[in-house]
Design a protein around this motif. Structure first.
Motif, mmCIF file in Angstrom:
data_model
loop_
_atom_site.group_PDB
_atom_site.id
_atom_site.type_symbol
_atom_site.label_atom_id
_atom_site.label_comp_id
_atom_site.label_asym_id
_atom_site.label_seq_id
_atom_site.Cartn_x
_atom_site.Cartn_y
_atom_site.Cartn_z
ATOM 1 N N GLU A 9 -14.491 -10.833 16.299
ATOM 2 C CA GLU A 9 -14.672 -9.959 15.142
ATOM 3 C C GLU A 9 -13.645 -10.303 14.072
ATOM 4 O OE1 GLU A 9 -13.588 -5.363 14.553
ATOM 5 O OE2 GLU A 9 -15.263 -5.675 15.942
ATOM 6 N N VAL A 10 -14.106 -10.420 12.834
ATOM 7 C CA VAL A 10 -13.218 -10.656 11.702
ATOM 8 C C VAL A 10 -13.135 -9.376 10.891
ATOM 9 C CG1 VAL A 10 -12.810 -11.992 9.601
ATOM 10 C CG2 VAL A 10 -13.738 -13.122 11.632
ATOM 11 N N ARG A 11 -11.923 -8.869 10.704
ATOM 12 C CA ARG A 11 -11.714 -7.628 9.975
ATOM 13 C C ARG A 11 -11.017 -7.892 8.643
ATOM 14 N NH1 ARG A 11 -9.211 -4.078 15.060
ATOM 15 N NH2 ARG A 11 -11.054 -4.241 16.412
ATOM 16 N N GLY A 12 -11.102 -6.903 7.771
ATOM 17 C CA GLY A 12 -10.454 -7.016 6.474
ATOM 18 C C GLY A 12 -11.315 -7.752 5.467
ATOM 19 N N GLU A 13 -10.800 -7.876 4.265
ATOM 20 C CA GLU A 13 -11.527 -8.528 3.174
ATOM 21 C C GLU A 13 -11.321 -10.035 3.238
ATOM 22 O OE1 GLU A 13 -11.730 -8.537 -1.739
ATOM 23 O OE2 GLU A 13 -10.514 -7.043 -0.677
ATOM 24 N N PHE A 64 -6.818 -22.417 19.518
ATOM 25 C CA PHE A 64 -7.849 -23.055 18.701
ATOM 26 C C PHE A 64 -8.869 -22.048 18.181
ATOM 27 C CE2 PHE A 64 -11.770 -25.955 18.724
ATOM 28 C CZ PHE A 64 -11.477 -26.496 17.482
ATOM 29 N N PHE A 65 -9.067 -20.957 18.910
ATOM 30 C CA PHE A 65 -10.119 -20.017 18.546
ATOM 31 C C PHE A 65 -9.805 -19.259 17.261
ATOM 32 C CE2 PHE A 65 -13.031 -16.321 19.821
ATOM 33 C CZ PHE A 65 -14.182 -17.043 19.526
ATOM 34 N N ASP A 66 -8.532 -19.005 16.945
ATOM 35 C CA ASP A 66 -8.262 -18.323 15.674
ATOM 36 C C ASP A 66 -8.584 -19.232 14.493
ATOM 37 O OD1 ASP A 66 -5.564 -19.658 15.055
ATOM 38 O OD2 ASP A 66 -5.023 -18.575 16.873
ATOM 39 N N ILE A 67 -8.420 -20.546 14.671
ATOM 40 C CA ILE A 67 -8.854 -21.489 13.636
ATOM 41 C C ILE A 67 -10.363 -21.384 13.447
ATOM 42 C CG2 ILE A 67 -9.044 -23.924 12.997
ATOM 43 C CD1 ILE A 67 -6.514 -24.470 14.556
ATOM 44 N N ILE A 68 -11.078 -21.428 14.572
ATOM 45 C CA ILE A 68 -12.542 -21.341 14.546
ATOM 46 C C ILE A 68 -12.994 -20.088 13.798
ATOM 47 C CG2 ILE A 68 -14.557 -20.908 16.007
ATOM 48 C CD1 ILE A 68 -13.769 -23.791 16.116
ATOM 49 N N MET A 69 -12.380 -18.959 14.106
ATOM 50 C CA MET A 69 -12.807 -17.695 13.501
ATOM 51 C C MET A 69 -12.548 -17.656 12.001
ATOM 52 S SD MET A 69 -11.702 -15.011 16.505
ATOM 53 C CE MET A 69 -12.197 -13.568 15.537
ATOM 54 N N ILE A 70 -11.379 -18.124 11.570
ATOM 55 C CA ILE A 70 -11.072 -18.126 10.137
ATOM 56 C C ILE A 70 -12.021 -19.055 9.389
ATOM 57 C CG2 ILE A 70 -9.355 -18.804 8.412
ATOM 58 C CD1 ILE A 70 -7.198 -17.770 10.313
ATOM 59 N N VAL A 71 -12.189 -20.262 9.907
ATOM 60 C CA VAL A 71 -13.046 -21.243 9.230
ATOM 61 C C VAL A 71 -14.499 -20.783 9.187
ATOM 62 C CG1 VAL A 71 -13.921 -23.623 9.323
ATOM 63 C CG2 VAL A 71 -11.499 -23.159 9.739
ATOM 64 N N SER A 72 -14.936 -19.996 10.159
ATOM 65 C CA SER A 72 -16.331 -19.554 10.194
ATOM 66 C C SER A 72 -16.685 -18.626 9.033
ATOM 67 C CB SER A 72 -16.635 -18.855 11.524
ATOM 68 O OG SER A 72 -16.018 -17.581 11.598
ATOM 69 N N VAL A 73 -15.677 -17.961 8.436
ATOM 70 C CA VAL A 73 -15.973 -16.964 7.402
ATOM 71 C C VAL A 73 -15.399 -17.302 6.021
ATOM 72 C CG1 VAL A 73 -16.217 -15.076 9.046
ATOM 73 C CG2 VAL A 73 -13.965 -15.545 8.061
ATOM 74 N N VAL A 74 -14.362 -18.131 5.967
ATOM 75 C CA VAL A 74 -13.762 -18.485 4.673
ATOM 76 C C VAL A 74 -14.634 -19.546 4.015
ATOM 77 C CG1 VAL A 74 -11.771 -19.593 3.602
ATOM 78 C CG2 VAL A 74 -11.423 -17.859 5.349
ATOM 79 N N PRO A 75 -14.999 -19.386 2.732
ATOM 80 C CA PRO A 75 -15.993 -20.283 2.135
ATOM 81 C C PRO A 75 -15.565 -21.740 2.002
ATOM 82 C CG PRO A 75 -15.139 -18.726 0.509
ATOM 83 C CD PRO A 75 -14.662 -18.262 1.839
ATOM 84 N N ARG A 76 -14.295 -21.985 1.602
ATOM 85 C CA ARG A 76 -13.865 -23.371 1.403
ATOM 86 C C ARG A 76 -12.479 -23.573 2.031
ATOM 87 N NH1 ARG A 76 -17.058 -26.099 -2.360
ATOM 88 N NH2 ARG A 76 -15.430 -27.641 -2.727
ATOM 89 N N VAL A 135 -2.725 -14.275 1.343
ATOM 90 C CA VAL A 135 -3.416 -13.337 2.222
ATOM 91 C C VAL A 135 -2.903 -13.549 3.648
ATOM 92 C CG1 VAL A 135 -5.626 -12.579 3.163
ATOM 93 C CG2 VAL A 135 -5.467 -13.303 0.766
ATOM 94 N N PRO A 136 -2.122 -12.617 4.201
ATOM 95 C CA PRO A 136 -1.686 -12.754 5.585
ATOM 96 C C PRO A 136 -2.861 -12.513 6.530
ATOM 97 C CG PRO A 136 -0.299 -11.194 4.339
ATOM 98 C CD PRO A 136 -1.539 -11.429 3.548
ATOM 99 N N ALA A 137 -2.783 -13.097 7.714
ATOM 100 C CA ALA A 137 -3.830 -12.877 8.724
ATOM 101 C C ALA A 137 -3.190 -12.721 10.094
ATOM 102 C CB ALA A 137 -4.828 -14.030 8.733
ATOM 103 N N ALA A 138 -3.622 -11.709 10.824
ATOM 104 C CA ALA A 138 -3.105 -11.419 12.164
ATOM 105 C C ALA A 138 -4.186 -11.695 13.198
ATOM 106 C CB ALA A 138 -2.663 -9.958 12.248
ATOM 107 N N THR A 139 -3.784 -11.817 14.461
ATOM 108 C CA THR A 139 -4.775 -12.065 15.509
ATOM 109 C C THR A 139 -4.268 -11.622 16.876
ATOM 110 O OG1 THR A 139 -6.295 -13.728 16.410
ATOM 111 C CG2 THR A 139 -4.021 -14.408 16.094
ATOM 112 N N ASN A 140 -5.218 -11.465 17.802
ATOM 113 C CA ASN A 140 -4.893 -11.225 19.217
ATOM 114 C C ASN A 140 -5.571 -12.261 20.110
ATOM 115 O OD1 ASN A 140 -7.598 -10.586 19.331
ATOM 116 N ND2 ASN A 140 -7.342 -8.458 19.950
ATOM 117 N N VAL A 141 -6.031 -13.354 19.522
ATOM 118 C CA VAL A 141 -6.851 -14.347 20.223
ATOM 119 C C VAL A 141 -6.172 -14.880 21.485
ATOM 120 C CG1 VAL A 141 -7.676 -16.724 19.990
ATOM 121 C CG2 VAL A 141 -8.252 -15.047 18.256
#
Length: 244
Positions: free
Chosen positions: A63-67, A82-94, A180-186
């Motif tokens: 799940e990706v939260r926040g704006e 590696f999974f936090d990379i996957i999650m960020i890249v899946s939703v950030v446009p460029r 934009v900071p980003a946190a995770t529990n991956v």
């Protein structure tokens, strides 16, 4: 027995994940050569594939939260696997990254990284690496997007304290962009090393942005506090507790 079965499922998942990186890479290469947007489409497709297969193969929901930032900003993210990379890249446009120099030569991954505008640095020469980061990012501004950096410089296991490196502050100051900071529990579910993956809910959370223009020291203090507190909260939500 249950643990052994989960380990086996994790092995199959990891195997197909890397196999499909090769498959997607080859299939999309002609299109990515012709058009950079197709390179972004390729990495988005692959990352969403990994998230989807993680859900049904090993029970790891994501799940990706926040704006999600859409404009040209610096994303400073907690990095646990590696999974936090996957999650960020899946939703950030460029998305584009500050990455290790050695990754430029990685099959498939290295070529696509260069195609989407990632910046490679030699981390063994700290001062020169920071300056090269700044110079290369400035030169690469014709490829607009969201520059992702991991302020701690590497994957950090849950519960481990590791300082935030000054490179994030240098980029923030010299680029003059919001961060934009980003946190995770991956890392609670997907460790830095090894095969075994745990079921559960992995979260990446985009936090309120830090406006451009703050003094570097103030920015670094705010970034560390924001990312660490939010990551601790997400890990606690996942059932992890720090020792001591």
């Amino acid at each position: 027995m249950a643990h052994a079965w989960r380990w086996f499922r994790s092995l199959i998942f990891v195997g197909q994940m890397y196999l499909m990186m090769l498959v997607f890479g080859i299939v999309f290469t002609p299109f990515a050569l012709a058009s950079r947007p197709w390179a972004f489409r390729a990495v988005h497709t692959y990352c969403n594939w990994v998230r989807w297969t993680a859900r049904w193969m090993i029970g790891l929901r994501s799940e990706v939260r926040g704006e999600v930032p859409q404009d040209e900003v610096l994303i400073a993210a907690k990095h646990q696997s590696f999974f936090d990379i996957i999650m960020i890249v899946s939703v950030v446009p460029r998305p584009k990254f500050i990455m290790k120099q050695s990754l430029r030569w990685a099959p498939i991954l290295g070529w696509y990284a260069q195609r989407i505008g990632c910046v490679a640095v030699d981390r063994g020469q700290r001062g020169l690496a920071i300056q090269k980061m700044v110079d290369d990012v400035h030169k690469g501004r014709e490829v607009p997007g969201q520059l992702i950096i991991y302020p701690q410089g590497t994957r950090v296991a849950p519960g481990v304290d590791k300082p935030f490196k000054i490179g994030a502050g240098v980029l923030y100051t010299q680029l003059g962009q919001d961060c934009v900071p980003a946190a995770t529990n991956v890392g609670v579910f997907w460790p830095r090393t090894g095969i075994y993956r745990k079921p559960g809910l992995a979260v990446v959370e985009f936090l309120p942005r830090i406006p451009a223009g703050r003094p570097t020291a103030e920015f670094m203090a705010s970034l560390r506090e924001t990312v660490e507190e939010a990551s601790d909260a997400l890990m606690a939500e996942a059932g992890f507790r720090k020792e001591g």
